[in-house]
Design a protein around this motif. Structure first.
Motif, PDB file in Angstrom:
ATOM      1  N   GLN A  44      40.579  22.903   0.386  1.00  0.00           N
ATOM      2  CA  GLN A  44      39.932  23.520  -0.768  1.00  0.00           C
ATOM      3  C   GLN A  44      40.371  22.769  -2.025  1.00  0.00           C
ATOM      4  O   GLN A  44      41.512  22.307  -2.107  1.00  0.00           O
ATOM      5  N   PRO A  45      39.483  22.636  -3.001  1.00  0.00           N
ATOM      6  CA  PRO A  45      39.876  21.944  -4.229  1.00  0.00           C
ATOM      7  C   PRO A  45      40.878  22.767  -5.027  1.00  0.00           C
ATOM      8  O   PRO A  45      40.821  23.994  -5.023  1.00  0.00           O
ATOM      9  N   ASP A  46      41.801  22.069  -5.681  1.00  0.00           N
ATOM     10  CA  ASP A  46      42.683  22.770  -6.616  1.00  0.00           C
ATOM     11  C   ASP A  46      41.858  23.111  -7.852  1.00  0.00           C
ATOM     12  O   ASP A  46      40.693  22.706  -7.969  1.00  0.00           O
ATOM     13  N   LEU A  47      42.433  23.868  -8.756  1.00  0.00           N
ATOM     14  CA  LEU A  47      41.675  24.316  -9.927  1.00  0.00           C
ATOM     15  C   LEU A  47      41.166  23.137 -10.754  1.00  0.00           C
ATOM     16  O   LEU A  47      40.021  23.144 -11.213  1.00  0.00           O
ATOM     17  N   ASN A  48      41.975  22.111 -10.931  1.00  0.00           N
ATOM     18  CA  ASN A  48      41.565  20.951 -11.701  1.00  0.00           C
ATOM     19  C   ASN A  48      40.339  20.285 -11.070  1.00  0.00           C
ATOM     20  O   ASN A  48      39.364  19.967 -11.759  1.00  0.00           O
ATOM     21  N   SER A  49      40.368  20.093  -9.766  1.00  0.00           N
ATOM     22  CA  SER A  49      39.230  19.469  -9.082  1.00  0.00           C
ATOM     23  C   SER A  49      38.001  20.366  -9.133  1.00  0.00           C
ATOM     24  O   SER A  49      36.885  19.887  -9.328  1.00  0.00           O
ATOM     25  N   ALA A  50      38.201  21.665  -8.965  1.00  0.00           N
ATOM     26  CA  ALA A  50      37.075  22.599  -9.040  1.00  0.00           C
ATOM     27  C   ALA A  50      36.422  22.542 -10.423  1.00  0.00           C
ATOM     28  O   ALA A  50      35.198  22.551 -10.544  1.00  0.00           O
ATOM     29  N   MET A  51      37.235  22.462 -11.458  1.00  0.00           N
ATOM     30  CA  MET A  51      36.697  22.376 -12.822  1.00  0.00           C
ATOM     31  C   MET A  51      35.968  21.058 -13.038  1.00  0.00           C
ATOM     32  O   MET A  51      34.927  21.020 -13.702  1.00  0.00           O
ATOM     33  N   ARG A  52      36.486  19.976 -12.490  1.00  0.00           N
ATOM     34  CA  ARG A  52      35.796  18.675 -12.613  1.00  0.00           C
ATOM     35  C   ARG A  52      34.425  18.742 -11.957  1.00  0.00           C
ATOM     36  O   ARG A  52      33.432  18.244 -12.504  1.00  0.00           O
ATOM     37  N   LEU A  53      34.368  19.331 -10.760  1.00  0.00           N
ATOM     38  CA  LEU A  53      33.083  19.472 -10.074  1.00  0.00           C
ATOM     39  C   LEU A  53      32.130  20.336 -10.898  1.00  0.00           C
ATOM     40  O   LEU A  53      30.961  19.991 -11.069  1.00  0.00           O
ATOM     41  N   SER A  54      32.649  21.419 -11.426  1.00  0.00           N
ATOM     42  CA  SER A  54      31.848  22.338 -12.224  1.00  0.00           C
ATOM     43  C   SER A  54      31.259  21.641 -13.445  1.00  0.00           C
ATOM     44  O   SER A  54      30.061  21.754 -13.726  1.00  0.00           O
ATOM     45  N   GLU A  55      32.084  20.926 -14.163  1.00  0.00           N
ATOM     46  CA  GLU A  55      31.618  20.242 -15.378  1.00  0.00           C
ATOM     47  C   GLU A  55      30.675  19.091 -15.060  1.00  0.00           C
ATOM     48  O   GLU A  55      29.673  18.892 -15.745  1.00  0.00           O
ATOM     49  N   ALA A  56      30.978  18.326 -14.030  1.00  0.00           N
ATOM     50  CA  ALA A  56      30.169  17.149 -13.701  1.00  0.00           C
ATOM     51  C   ALA A  56      28.758  17.531 -13.257  1.00  0.00           C
ATOM     52  O   ALA A  56      27.799  16.801 -13.509  1.00  0.00           O
ATOM     53  N   TYR A  57      28.647  18.684 -12.606  1.00  0.00           N
ATOM     54  CA  TYR A  57      27.348  19.073 -12.060  1.00  0.00           C
ATOM     55  C   TYR A  57      26.729  20.275 -12.763  1.00  0.00           C
ATOM     56  O   TYR A  57      25.694  20.778 -12.326  1.00  0.00           O
ATOM     57  N   GLY A  58      27.340  20.712 -13.844  1.00  0.00           N
ATOM     58  CA  GLY A  58      26.768  21.796 -14.630  1.00  0.00           C
ATOM     59  C   GLY A  58      26.621  23.094 -13.858  1.00  0.00           C
ATOM     60  O   GLY A  58      25.617  23.785 -14.003  1.00  0.00           O
ATOM     61  N   ILE A  59      27.611  23.393 -13.030  1.00  0.00           N
ATOM     62  CA  ILE A  59      27.552  24.613 -12.238  1.00  0.00           C
ATOM     63  C   ILE A  59      28.660  25.574 -12.651  1.00  0.00           C
ATOM     64  O   ILE A  59      29.734  25.158 -13.050  1.00  0.00           O
ATOM     65  N   ASP A  60      28.359  26.844 -12.556  1.00  0.00           N
ATOM     66  CA  ASP A  60      29.337  27.891 -12.817  1.00  0.00           C
ATOM     67  C   ASP A  60      30.131  28.080 -11.528  1.00  0.00           C
ATOM     68  O   ASP A  60      29.540  28.275 -10.462  1.00  0.00           O
ATOM     69  N   LEU A  61      31.441  28.000 -11.609  1.00  0.00           N
ATOM     70  CA  LEU A  61      32.259  28.142 -10.409  1.00  0.00           C
ATOM     71  C   LEU A  61      31.963  29.430  -9.655  1.00  0.00           C
ATOM     72  O   LEU A  61      32.062  29.471  -8.433  1.00  0.00           O
ATOM     73  N   ARG A  62      31.577  30.461 -10.368  1.00  0.00           N
ATOM     74  CA  ARG A  62      31.288  31.736  -9.700  1.00  0.00           C
ATOM     75  C   ARG A  62      30.107  31.631  -8.749  1.00  0.00           C
ATOM     76  O   ARG A  62      29.947  32.461  -7.857  1.00  0.00           O
ATOM     77  N   THR A  63      29.275  30.600  -8.906  1.00  0.00           N
ATOM     78  CA  THR A  63      28.128  30.450  -8.011  1.00  0.00           C
ATOM     79  C   THR A  63      28.456  29.628  -6.768  1.00  0.00           C
ATOM     80  O   THR A  63      27.685  29.645  -5.820  1.00  0.00           O
TER      81      THR A  63
END
Length: 74
Positions: A44-63
């Protein structure tokens, strides 16, 4: 416990034309080996990686993060 919904993440990455781990790595800066482990469900991604994915792809982590029971996550 929460787990990344890889299928939803892949929908978001494909929408930006990133259909390989290498392309995701280039857009996010997450180590390519980590990207492949995340996409395979091995880790599973750590929080930093999850945030990078979220920002790079314009997605809300909750989705793309879903709650799972502790027994299902093992």
């Amino acid at each position: 416990m929460f787990r990344l919904d890889v299928a939803k993440l892949l929908e978001a990455t494909a929408a930006r034309g990133d259909t390989t781990g290498a392309k995701i790595y280039r857009r996010t800066g997450i180590a390519e080996s980590s990207v492949y482990r995340i996409l395979s469900g091995e880790t599973q991604p750590d929080l930093n990686s999850a945030m990078r994915l979220s920002e790079a792809y314009g997605i809300d982590l909750r989705t793309v993060v879903k709650r799972v029971s502790a027994g299902a996550a093992a």
